[in-house]
Design a protein around this motif. Sequence first.
Motif, mmCIF file in Angstrom:
data_model
loop_
_atom_site.group_PDB
_atom_site.id
_atom_site.type_symbol
_atom_site.label_atom_id
_atom_site.label_comp_id
_atom_site.label_asym_id
_atom_site.label_seq_id
_atom_site.Cartn_x
_atom_site.Cartn_y
_atom_site.Cartn_z
ATOM 1 N N ASP A 99 0.830 -1.208 0.000
ATOM 2 C CA ASP A 99 0.000 0.000 0.000
ATOM 3 C C ASP A 99 0.866 1.260 0.000
ATOM 4 N N TRP A 100 1.917 1.249 0.810
ATOM 5 C CA TRP A 100 2.834 2.390 0.863
ATOM 6 C C TRP A 100 3.518 2.582 -0.489
ATOM 7 N N VAL A 101 3.990 1.498 -1.089
ATOM 8 C CA VAL A 101 4.661 1.571 -2.396
ATOM 9 C C VAL A 101 3.707 2.155 -3.436
ATOM 10 N N LEU A 102 2.483 1.674 -3.481
ATOM 11 C CA LEU A 102 1.506 2.176 -4.449
ATOM 12 C C LEU A 102 1.205 3.656 -4.221
ATOM 13 N N HIS A 103 1.094 4.046 -2.970
ATOM 14 C CA HIS A 103 0.866 5.459 -2.655
ATOM 15 C C HIS A 103 2.018 6.311 -3.192
ATOM 16 N N GLU A 104 3.239 5.874 -2.949
ATOM 17 C CA GLU A 104 4.412 6.629 -3.400
ATOM 18 C C GLU A 104 4.481 6.708 -4.930
ATOM 19 N N ILE A 105 4.123 5.624 -5.596
ATOM 20 C CA ILE A 105 4.122 5.633 -7.064
ATOM 21 C C ILE A 105 3.074 6.612 -7.586
ATOM 22 N N ALA A 106 1.879 6.563 -7.019
ATOM 23 C CA ALA A 106 0.811 7.476 -7.449
ATOM 24 C C ALA A 106 1.220 8.926 -7.225
ATOM 25 N N GLN A 107 1.858 9.210 -6.103
ATOM 26 C CA GLN A 107 2.309 10.574 -5.826
ATOM 27 C C GLN A 107 3.389 10.998 -6.811
ATOM 28 N N ALA A 108 4.310 10.093 -7.118
ATOM 29 C CA ALA A 108 5.406 10.417 -8.039
ATOM 30 C C ALA A 108 4.891 10.671 -9.445
ATOM 31 N N ALA A 109 3.771 10.078 -9.801
ATOM 32 C CA ALA A 109 3.225 10.254 -11.149
ATOM 33 C C ALA A 109 2.543 11.602 -11.332
ATOM 34 N N LYS A 110 2.232 12.259 -10.229
ATOM 35 C CA LYS A 110 1.584 13.571 -10.314
ATOM 36 C C LYS A 110 2.627 14.631 -10.632
ATOM 37 N N PRO A 111 2.250 15.647 -11.419
ATOM 38 C CA PRO A 111 3.179 16.763 -11.637
ATOM 39 C C PRO A 111 3.443 17.478 -10.325
ATOM 40 N N GLU A 122 14.908 12.962 -12.599
ATOM 41 C CA GLU A 122 15.734 12.874 -11.402
ATOM 42 C C GLU A 122 15.353 11.639 -10.615
ATOM 43 N N GLU A 123 16.262 11.237 -9.726
ATOM 44 C CA GLU A 123 15.986 10.101 -8.850
ATOM 45 C C GLU A 123 15.955 10.627 -7.426
ATOM 46 N N GLN A 124 14.966 10.189 -6.673
ATOM 47 C CA GLN A 124 14.868 10.609 -5.285
ATOM 48 C C GLN A 124 14.849 9.382 -4.382
ATOM 49 N N HIS A 125 15.342 9.580 -3.163
ATOM 50 C CA HIS A 125 15.402 8.491 -2.190
ATOM 51 C C HIS A 125 14.759 8.934 -0.886
ATOM 52 N N VAL A 126 13.894 8.101 -0.359
ATOM 53 C CA VAL A 126 13.267 8.337 0.943
ATOM 54 C C VAL A 126 13.138 6.989 1.616
ATOM 55 N N PRO A 127 13.575 6.872 2.865
ATOM 56 C CA PRO A 127 13.460 5.564 3.520
ATOM 57 C C PRO A 127 12.011 5.233 3.862
ATOM 58 N N LEU A 128 11.709 3.965 3.768
ATOM 59 C CA LEU A 128 10.405 3.461 4.184
ATOM 60 C C LEU A 128 10.256 3.757 5.671
ATOM 61 N N PRO A 129 9.101 4.243 6.109
ATOM 62 C CA PRO A 129 8.936 4.527 7.534
ATOM 63 C C PRO A 129 9.357 3.332 8.389
ATOM 64 N N GLY A 130 10.172 3.608 9.380
ATOM 65 C CA GLY A 130 10.670 2.557 10.261
ATOM 66 C C GLY A 130 12.002 1.984 9.815
ATOM 67 N N ARG A 131 12.496 2.409 8.642
ATOM 68 C CA ARG A 131 13.780 1.897 8.142
ATOM 69 C C ARG A 131 14.817 2.999 8.002
ATOM 70 N N GLU A 132 14.560 4.155 8.587
ATOM 71 C CA GLU A 132 15.524 5.237 8.528
ATOM 72 C C GLU A 132 16.838 4.778 9.138
ATOM 73 N N GLY A 133 17.928 5.218 8.558
ATOM 74 C CA GLY A 133 19.238 4.903 9.106
ATOM 75 C C GLY A 133 19.739 3.513 8.771
ATOM 76 N N ALA A 141 11.992 6.390 -2.568
ATOM 77 C CA ALA A 141 10.802 6.862 -3.255
ATOM 78 C C ALA A 141 10.899 8.367 -3.374
ATOM 79 N N PRO A 142 9.986 8.995 -4.073
ATOM 80 C CA PRO A 142 10.066 10.430 -4.277
ATOM 81 C C PRO A 142 9.973 11.200 -2.980
ATOM 82 N N THR A 143 10.685 12.326 -2.930
ATOM 83 C CA THR A 143 10.669 13.156 -1.739
ATOM 84 C C THR A 143 9.550 14.180 -1.778
ATOM 85 N N GLU A 144 8.814 14.267 -2.873
ATOM 86 C CA GLU A 144 7.857 15.334 -3.025
ATOM 87 C C GLU A 144 6.471 15.022 -2.495
#
Length: 155
Positions: A99-111, A122-133, A141-144
């Motif tokens: 569900d998180w992956v799909l949400h991030e993909i849908a958000q990344a597809a938006k302008p 561009e390529e963006q990186h964001v850690p999955l919640p709970g996997r920081e560090g 995933a996208p930072t936007e």
Amino acid sequence: MPKPSPAPAKNRAQLTPAETRLWSALRAGQLAGLKFTKQAIFEPYIADFACRAARLIVEIDGDSHAFRQDYDERRTAFLAAKGYRVIRFTNADVLEALDWVLHEIAQAAKPSPNPSLPERGEEQHVPLPGREGLGEGHATAPTETAPKAPKRPHP
């Protein structure tokens, strides 16, 4: 465009379990009406999933990608030069937090509504919640994304 050689065609037919699971959620416009292609050819590379209308490529990285960072960086630069944005997730992300992956993909597809945020190509990186560090090679995933993504289910 010439047909792909038999070796890439064979590789394209063999999706990993994570790719198969994500494809079942992306195919036939199931995600926000976006049309994705699996194992899309961008000579000389093959992208796991591509949404050409949104200029978005989704890559699912297995354990071997930790040893292929130079190759992945060259491929991302090539795709970015063609105007595509590349987002990456790990196999574990797809299998454990679809569900998180799909949400991030849908958000990344938006302008991007904010011109100061990263644009296509561009390529963006964001850690999955709970996997920081956890270091390189983990969920990206996208930072936007502004809205909060669905929470990761706990077993």
